[in-house]
Design a protein around this motif. Structure first.
Motif, short mmCIF file in Angstrom:
data_model
loop_
_atom_site.label_atom_id
_atom_site.label_comp_id
_atom_site.label_asym_id
_atom_site.label_seq_id
_atom_site.Cartn_x
_atom_site.Cartn_y
_atom_site.Cartn_z
N LYS A 101 69.03 87.94 79.18
CA LYS A 101 68.21 88.49 77.97
C LYS A 101 66.78 88.16 78.02
O LYS A 101 65.82 88.71 77.50
CB LYS A 101 68.72 87.91 76.64
CG LYS A 101 68.13 88.57 75.55
CD LYS A 101 68.92 88.36 74.15
CE LYS A 101 68.59 89.05 73.07
NZ LYS A 101 69.29 89.11 71.76
N PHE A 102 66.65 86.66 78.44
CA PHE A 102 65.08 86.13 78.51
C PHE A 102 64.48 85.91 79.98
O PHE A 102 63.47 85.41 79.84
CB PHE A 102 65.47 84.90 77.52
CG PHE A 102 65.53 85.08 76.40
CD1 PHE A 102 64.67 85.85 75.25
CD2 PHE A 102 66.76 84.78 75.89
CE1 PHE A 102 65.24 85.88 73.89
CE2 PHE A 102 67.23 85.13 74.28
CZ PHE A 102 66.35 85.69 73.52
N GLY A 103 65.24 86.21 80.83
CA GLY A 103 64.76 85.90 82.10
C GLY A 103 63.51 86.76 82.60
O GLY A 103 62.79 86.46 83.37
N ASP A 104 63.44 88.14 82.22
CA ASP A 104 62.69 89.16 82.30
C ASP A 104 62.09 89.25 83.69
O ASP A 104 61.13 89.46 83.98
CB ASP A 104 61.35 88.66 81.38
CG ASP A 104 60.47 89.78 81.28
OD1 ASP A 104 60.82 91.01 81.29
OD2 ASP A 104 59.14 89.48 81.00
N GLY A 105 63.15 89.29 84.55
CA GLY A 105 62.74 89.60 85.94
C GLY A 105 62.31 88.39 86.66
O GLY A 105 61.77 88.38 87.99
N LYS A 106 62.25 87.17 86.34
CA LYS A 106 61.44 86.06 86.72
C LYS A 106 62.60 85.21 87.61
O LYS A 106 62.34 84.41 88.44
CB LYS A 106 60.72 85.36 85.81
CG LYS A 106 59.58 86.03 85.11
CD LYS A 106 58.84 85.10 84.08
CE LYS A 106 59.87 84.32 83.16
NZ LYS A 106 60.48 85.11 82.16
N VAL A 107 63.69 85.41 87.39
CA VAL A 107 64.89 84.83 87.86
C VAL A 107 65.20 85.27 89.41
O VAL A 107 65.68 86.48 89.21
CB VAL A 107 65.97 84.66 86.81
CG1 VAL A 107 67.59 83.83 87.54
CG2 VAL A 107 65.74 83.91 85.68
N LYS A 108 65.27 84.56 90.12
CA LYS A 108 65.66 85.06 91.55
C LYS A 108 66.97 84.70 92.07
O LYS A 108 67.78 85.52 92.60
CB LYS A 108 64.69 84.34 92.58
CG LYS A 108 63.17 84.50 92.44
CD LYS A 108 62.85 85.94 92.28
CE LYS A 108 61.25 85.83 92.26
NZ LYS A 108 60.78 87.22 91.85
N GLN A 109 67.77 83.89 91.17
CA GLN A 109 69.14 83.35 91.56
C GLN A 109 69.59 82.96 90.28
O GLN A 109 69.23 81.93 89.79
CB GLN A 109 69.17 82.52 92.66
CG GLN A 109 70.76 82.18 93.19
CD GLN A 109 71.01 81.11 94.00
OE1 GLN A 109 70.26 80.94 95.05
NE2 GLN A 109 72.17 80.35 94.16
N ILE A 110 70.65 83.60 89.92
CA ILE A 110 71.57 83.27 88.73
C ILE A 110 72.78 82.44 88.97
O ILE A 110 73.60 82.68 89.88
CB ILE A 110 72.05 84.48 87.76
CG1 ILE A 110 70.48 85.13 87.30
CG2 ILE A 110 72.65 84.05 86.74
CD1 ILE A 110 71.02 86.48 86.73
N ASP A 111 73.03 81.16 88.66
CA ASP A 111 74.26 80.51 88.43
C ASP A 111 75.03 80.38 87.13
O ASP A 111 74.20 80.09 86.22
CB ASP A 111 74.17 79.29 89.30
CG ASP A 111 73.87 79.36 90.99
OD1 ASP A 111 74.91 79.74 91.34
OD2 ASP A 111 72.78 79.19 91.29
#
Length: 254
Positions: free
Chosen positions: A91-101
């Motif tokens: 919801k708040f990463g806005d495309g800035k997150v490269k890897q989600i754990d």
């Protein structure tokens, strides 16, 4: 008339000497010279909702959590970790997150990429995450200092912990009845002391959200939408509905 009496009394308390103020308070109590309260829908000993208002809409603490994460969304980037599911990262990463754990304490969660108990997580490598979102979880962990030290250890230097924890709230979990218990409700003072101890040399921003009205409505299980935002957004430091923390791991050599 009652409101005028209260206003006059409060003004007198500010300007009169201490001796006269005490005398005035005694006489007010003696003759019951105070306004009466109309409890209306709150004249009850059971809450409006026992599930934090989720059956009525968004819970008031969730409103505050999302406001906090929105204000700090610029920190949600790189490799990011969340507990249970990646809802807030998405919801708040806005495309800035490269890897989600996603971390979960036991096997069986299909969204989990990491199975670990934060109080016994020596198998997790150090310096892995740019951001960890840790909402409404610390109060469910008895050994909270060990959990915070683990979160500190697995953050990269300069990484951010975005944490919220319950202040004024009904009890959510009971060990034996639910999968886990609930052990602590923090204050801003205890949160600041905990982070100072577990994030040595780092930076910490602790804040609170809530006021007497939102606290009362949250305890009764009203939904956020049932209060106007200008009432919800007033912050009274004496009524800490939600504790928020932005903790930064030091970039100095550990």
């Amino acid at each position: 008339m009652a409101c005028l009496q209260d206003w006059t009394f409060n003004l007198a308390k500010k300007i009169l000497p201490a001796g006269l103020r005490n005398w005035l308070v005694q006489k007010r109590r003696q003759f019951k010279l105070h306004s009466t309260i109309d409890f209306g829908d709150f004249a009850r000993t059971t809450p409006i909702s026992r599930v934090f208002g989720f059956d009525r809409g968004m819970a008031i603490d969730r409103y505050y959590i999302e406001k906090f994460l929105a204000a700090n969304s610029h920190h949600i980037q790189g490799r990011a970790l969340e507990m249970g599911d990646p809802f807030y990262i998405n919801k708040f990463g806005d495309g800035k997150v490269k890897q989600i754990d996603v971390m979960h304490v036991v096997e069986g969660n299909p969204e989990a990429t990491i199975i670990a108990d934060l109080t016994a997580a020596d198998h997790l490598p150090c310096d892995q995450f740019d951001c960890i979102i840790f909402t409404q979880s610390l109060q469910m962990i008895y050994d909270l200092k060990t959990a915070l030290r683990t979160l500190h250890r697995i953050l990269k230097p300069g990484g951010k912990l975005l944490m919220t924890s319950a202040g004024i709230s009904k009890i959510a979990r009971r060990l034996g009845k639910d999968d886990w218990g609930e052990y602590w409700h923090l204050t801003s003072q205890s949160a600041e002391a905990l982070i100072a101890e577990t994030f040595p040399g780092g930076e910490c921003e602790v804040a609170t959200m809530g006021n007497v009205l939102s606290a009362m409505c949250f305890l009764h299980g009203m939904a956020a939408a049932e209060l106007p935002s200008d009432k919800l957004d007033i912050c009274d430091p004496d009524f800490e509905v939600l504790i928020t923390v932005v903790a930064t791991k030091s970039t100095a050599t550990q």
